[in-house]
Design a protein around this motif. Structure first.
Motif, PDB file in Angstrom:
ATOM      1  N   TYR A  11       0.806   8.811   1.504  1.00  0.00           N
ATOM      2  CA  TYR A  11       0.401   7.470   1.947  1.00  0.00           C
ATOM      3  C   TYR A  11      -1.087   7.518   2.268  1.00  0.00           C
ATOM      4  O   TYR A  11      -1.519   8.331   3.081  1.00  0.00           O
ATOM      5  CB  TYR A  11       1.185   7.012   3.179  1.00  0.00           C
ATOM      6  CG  TYR A  11       1.099   5.513   3.386  1.00  0.00           C
ATOM      7  CD1 TYR A  11       2.065   4.667   2.863  1.00  0.00           C
ATOM      8  CD2 TYR A  11       0.023   4.952   4.069  1.00  0.00           C
ATOM      9  CE1 TYR A  11       1.982   3.300   3.030  1.00  0.00           C
ATOM     10  CE2 TYR A  11      -0.063   3.579   4.228  1.00  0.00           C
ATOM     11  CZ  TYR A  11       0.924   2.753   3.704  1.00  0.00           C
ATOM     12  OH  TYR A  11       0.815   1.408   3.857  1.00  0.00           O
ATOM     13  N   TYR A  12      -1.843   6.677   1.620  1.00  0.00           N
ATOM     14  CA  TYR A  12      -3.298   6.706   1.770  1.00  0.00           C
ATOM     15  C   TYR A  12      -3.711   6.068   3.095  1.00  0.00           C
ATOM     16  O   TYR A  12      -3.317   4.931   3.399  1.00  0.00           O
ATOM     17  CB  TYR A  12      -3.963   5.973   0.614  1.00  0.00           C
ATOM     18  CG  TYR A  12      -5.458   5.880   0.731  1.00  0.00           C
ATOM     19  CD1 TYR A  12      -6.247   7.016   0.568  1.00  0.00           C
ATOM     20  CD2 TYR A  12      -6.084   4.672   1.039  1.00  0.00           C
ATOM     21  CE1 TYR A  12      -7.625   6.949   0.689  1.00  0.00           C
ATOM     22  CE2 TYR A  12      -7.453   4.606   1.159  1.00  0.00           C
ATOM     23  CZ  TYR A  12      -8.217   5.740   0.983  1.00  0.00           C
ATOM     24  OH  TYR A  12      -9.577   5.675   1.113  1.00  0.00           O
ATOM     25  N   VAL A  13      -4.477   6.780   3.886  1.00  0.00           N
ATOM     26  CA  VAL A  13      -5.024   6.263   5.135  1.00  0.00           C
ATOM     27  C   VAL A  13      -6.514   6.012   4.926  1.00  0.00           C
ATOM     28  O   VAL A  13      -7.273   6.959   4.709  1.00  0.00           O
ATOM     29  CB  VAL A  13      -4.820   7.250   6.303  1.00  0.00           C
ATOM     30  CG1 VAL A  13      -5.419   6.674   7.586  1.00  0.00           C
ATOM     31  CG2 VAL A  13      -3.344   7.559   6.492  1.00  0.00           C
ATOM     32  N   PRO A  14      -6.937   4.758   4.944  1.00  0.00           N
ATOM     33  CA  PRO A  14      -8.351   4.466   4.661  1.00  0.00           C
ATOM     34  C   PRO A  14      -9.267   4.995   5.750  1.00  0.00           C
ATOM     35  O   PRO A  14      -8.868   5.167   6.903  1.00  0.00           O
ATOM     36  CB  PRO A  14      -8.389   2.943   4.600  1.00  0.00           C
ATOM     37  CG  PRO A  14      -7.219   2.501   5.415  1.00  0.00           C
ATOM     38  CD  PRO A  14      -6.167   3.544   5.229  1.00  0.00           C
ATOM     39  N   HIS A  15     -10.490   5.254   5.351  1.00  0.00           N
ATOM     40  CA  HIS A  15     -11.498   5.709   6.305  1.00  0.00           C
ATOM     41  C   HIS A  15     -11.961   4.543   7.181  1.00  0.00           C
ATOM     42  O   HIS A  15     -11.616   3.382   6.927  1.00  0.00           O
ATOM     43  CB  HIS A  15     -12.694   6.307   5.559  1.00  0.00           C
ATOM     44  CG  HIS A  15     -13.302   5.354   4.571  1.00  0.00           C
ATOM     45  ND1 HIS A  15     -14.144   4.328   4.934  1.00  0.00           N
ATOM     46  CD2 HIS A  15     -13.169   5.262   3.214  1.00  0.00           C
ATOM     47  CE1 HIS A  15     -14.527   3.642   3.872  1.00  0.00           C
ATOM     48  NE2 HIS A  15     -13.945   4.183   2.812  1.00  0.00           N
ATOM     49  N   TYR A  75      -4.069   5.541  -4.586  1.00  0.00           N
ATOM     50  CA  TYR A  75      -2.918   4.748  -4.183  1.00  0.00           C
ATOM     51  C   TYR A  75      -1.663   5.226  -4.913  1.00  0.00           C
ATOM     52  O   TYR A  75      -1.690   5.544  -6.099  1.00  0.00           O
ATOM     53  CB  TYR A  75      -3.141   3.267  -4.513  1.00  0.00           C
ATOM     54  CG  TYR A  75      -4.172   2.582  -3.658  1.00  0.00           C
ATOM     55  CD1 TYR A  75      -4.749   3.203  -2.560  1.00  0.00           C
ATOM     56  CD2 TYR A  75      -4.573   1.278  -3.959  1.00  0.00           C
ATOM     57  CE1 TYR A  75      -5.685   2.552  -1.788  1.00  0.00           C
ATOM     58  CE2 TYR A  75      -5.514   0.621  -3.179  1.00  0.00           C
ATOM     59  CZ  TYR A  75      -6.076   1.272  -2.095  1.00  0.00           C
ATOM     60  OH  TYR A  75      -7.006   0.623  -1.324  1.00  0.00           O
ATOM     61  N   SER A  76      -0.568   5.227  -4.193  1.00  0.00           N
ATOM     62  CA  SER A  76       0.728   5.564  -4.776  1.00  0.00           C
ATOM     63  C   SER A  76       1.630   4.335  -4.732  1.00  0.00           C
ATOM     64  O   SER A  76       1.205   3.242  -4.332  1.00  0.00           O
ATOM     65  CB  SER A  76       1.371   6.715  -3.991  1.00  0.00           C
ATOM     66  OG  SER A  76       1.703   6.282  -2.675  1.00  0.00           O
ATOM     67  N   ASP A  77       2.895   4.530  -5.109  1.00  0.00           N
ATOM     68  CA  ASP A  77       3.839   3.411  -5.085  1.00  0.00           C
ATOM     69  C   ASP A  77       4.017   2.844  -3.675  1.00  0.00           C
ATOM     70  O   ASP A  77       4.287   1.656  -3.506  1.00  0.00           O
ATOM     71  CB  ASP A  77       5.203   3.862  -5.612  1.00  0.00           C
ATOM     72  CG  ASP A  77       5.209   4.040  -7.115  1.00  0.00           C
ATOM     73  OD1 ASP A  77       4.325   3.471  -7.776  1.00  0.00           O
ATOM     74  OD2 ASP A  77       6.089   4.754  -7.632  1.00  0.00           O
ATOM     75  N   ARG A  78       3.858   3.657  -2.670  1.00  0.00           N
ATOM     76  CA  ARG A  78       4.043   3.194  -1.288  1.00  0.00           C
ATOM     77  C   ARG A  78       2.963   2.192  -0.905  1.00  0.00           C
ATOM     78  O   ARG A  78       3.228   1.227  -0.187  1.00  0.00           O
ATOM     79  CB  ARG A  78       4.053   4.394  -0.341  1.00  0.00           C
ATOM     80  CG  ARG A  78       5.207   5.341  -0.611  1.00  0.00           C
ATOM     81  CD  ARG A  78       5.079   6.655   0.113  1.00  0.00           C
ATOM     82  NE  ARG A  78       6.093   7.590  -0.350  1.00  0.00           N
ATOM     83  CZ  ARG A  78       5.972   8.355  -1.421  1.00  0.00           C
ATOM     84  NH1 ARG A  78       4.864   8.283  -2.158  1.00  0.00           N
ATOM     85  NH2 ARG A  78       6.942   9.164  -1.778  1.00  0.00           N
ATOM     86  N   ILE A  79       1.743   2.435  -1.364  1.00  0.00           N
ATOM     87  CA  ILE A  79       0.669   1.477  -1.121  1.00  0.00           C
ATOM     88  C   ILE A  79       0.949   0.185  -1.874  1.00  0.00           C
ATOM     89  O   ILE A  79       0.719  -0.921  -1.360  1.00  0.00           O
ATOM     90  CB  ILE A  79      -0.688   2.065  -1.545  1.00  0.00           C
ATOM     91  CG1 ILE A  79      -0.995   3.325  -0.738  1.00  0.00           C
ATOM     92  CG2 ILE A  79      -1.799   1.035  -1.389  1.00  0.00           C
ATOM     93  CD1 ILE A  79      -1.165   3.067   0.736  1.00  0.00           C
TER      94      ILE A  79
END
Length: 285
Positions: A11-15, A75-79
């Motif tokens: 899960y991508y956490v933005p800066h 980004y993955s499917d979760r995003i």
């Protein structure tokens, strides 16, 4: 939908980003300017337009960051699921926004007008006939004429056609026919621009020829609030689709990864549905 990038994080956490704070400041300036403007304070109009311009710059950079993150494979499917839920809730909030204005219209037409026109209120409002779009007792509202159906019918055809062209563009994108997608999406934006041109002409006609204004009683206020906010949403939808068109021309989006396109398309179809409600409830009366 398959994952955009198998190596994307769980899960991508933005800066850290400055855009949310700057966006809030711009909206504060916009609304403060608008409040001053309606109260005839000189600097209000300038502050409002400056706030809008600055907010557009913030959005350009903010969404530019999101597009860059997506295209770089972070980004993955979760995003993708998060974006879909977010867009769905946003459109739901817009549904509630228009429901409030439609509710005011229905209450005025179905409850207030018959109530004020009954025998019990003839002493207070002897000249009130309870006709929607009619003029009340002398001295309350200037005489005006109701809107006709010619321009709204043309605009209905334009928006319904734009929904068809947008669907064709979507199918072309899924089929990996980028040139076809660009053509049909451009045609969709063009139809939206023509719609706004007709609405601007309708407003000029209402003010100059029909004496229909925002101050023309509940009929005028509900008409301009509903159609005006819808026109604003058409403009925003056209801007969204224009950004998608720009990204398509730069080679963004894939047949299996293009929620940026789909989200803007959802919004545009929502705008189409709202217009159908306006056409039958506001104009056909």
């Amino acid at each position: 939908m398959s994952s955009h990038n198998a190596k994307a994080p769980y899960y991508y956490v933005p800066h850290s980003s400055k855009w949310p704070v700057l966006g809030g400041v711009c909206l504060l300036m916009t609304m403060a300017g608008a409040s001053a403007w309606v109260n005839n304070i000189g600097w209000g109009m300038y502050a409002s337009f400056i706030g809008i311009a600055m907010f557009l710059v913030v959005l350009y950079n903010w969404f530019g960051d999101a597009a860059a993150e997506s295209e770089s494979g972070q980004y993955s499917d979760r995003i993708d699921i998060s974006y879909r839920w977010s867009m769905g809730w946003f459109i739901f909030s817009e549904v509630m926004f228009f429901a409030a204005f439609f509710g005011a219209l229905f209450y005025a037409k179905g409850v207030t007008f018959p109530w004020l026109a009954d025998l019990n209120h003839k002493v207070i409002w002897p000249d009130f006939n309870g006709i929607w779009g009619g003029v009340g007792p002398a001295g309350t509202v200037e005489a005006f004429s109701k809107m006709t159906l010619t321009i709204p019918t043309i605009n209905t055809a334009l928006l319904l056609t734009s929904g068809v062209t947008l669907t064709i563009a979507h199918h072309a994108l899924v089929a990996n026919q980028r040139s076809k997608t660009i053509f049909w999406l451009f045609l969709t934006i063009l139809l939206g621009a023509v719609f706004m041109g007709f609405q601007a002409y309708e407003y000029i006609h209402a003010y100059s020829d029909l004496n229909l204004k925002l101050t023309s009683g509940i009929y005028g206020s509900t008409f301009f609030m509903l159609t005006g906010f819808h026109g604003f949403h058409v403009t925003m939808g056209a801007i969204m689709l224009s950004c998608v068109l720009y990204r398509l021309m730069k080679g963004h989006f894939r047949p299996d990864w293009h929620f940026g396109f789909e989200g803007a398309a959802w919004y545009w179809h929502f705008v189409d549905v709202v217009w159908l409600g306006l056409y039958f409830v506001v104009y056909w009366n």
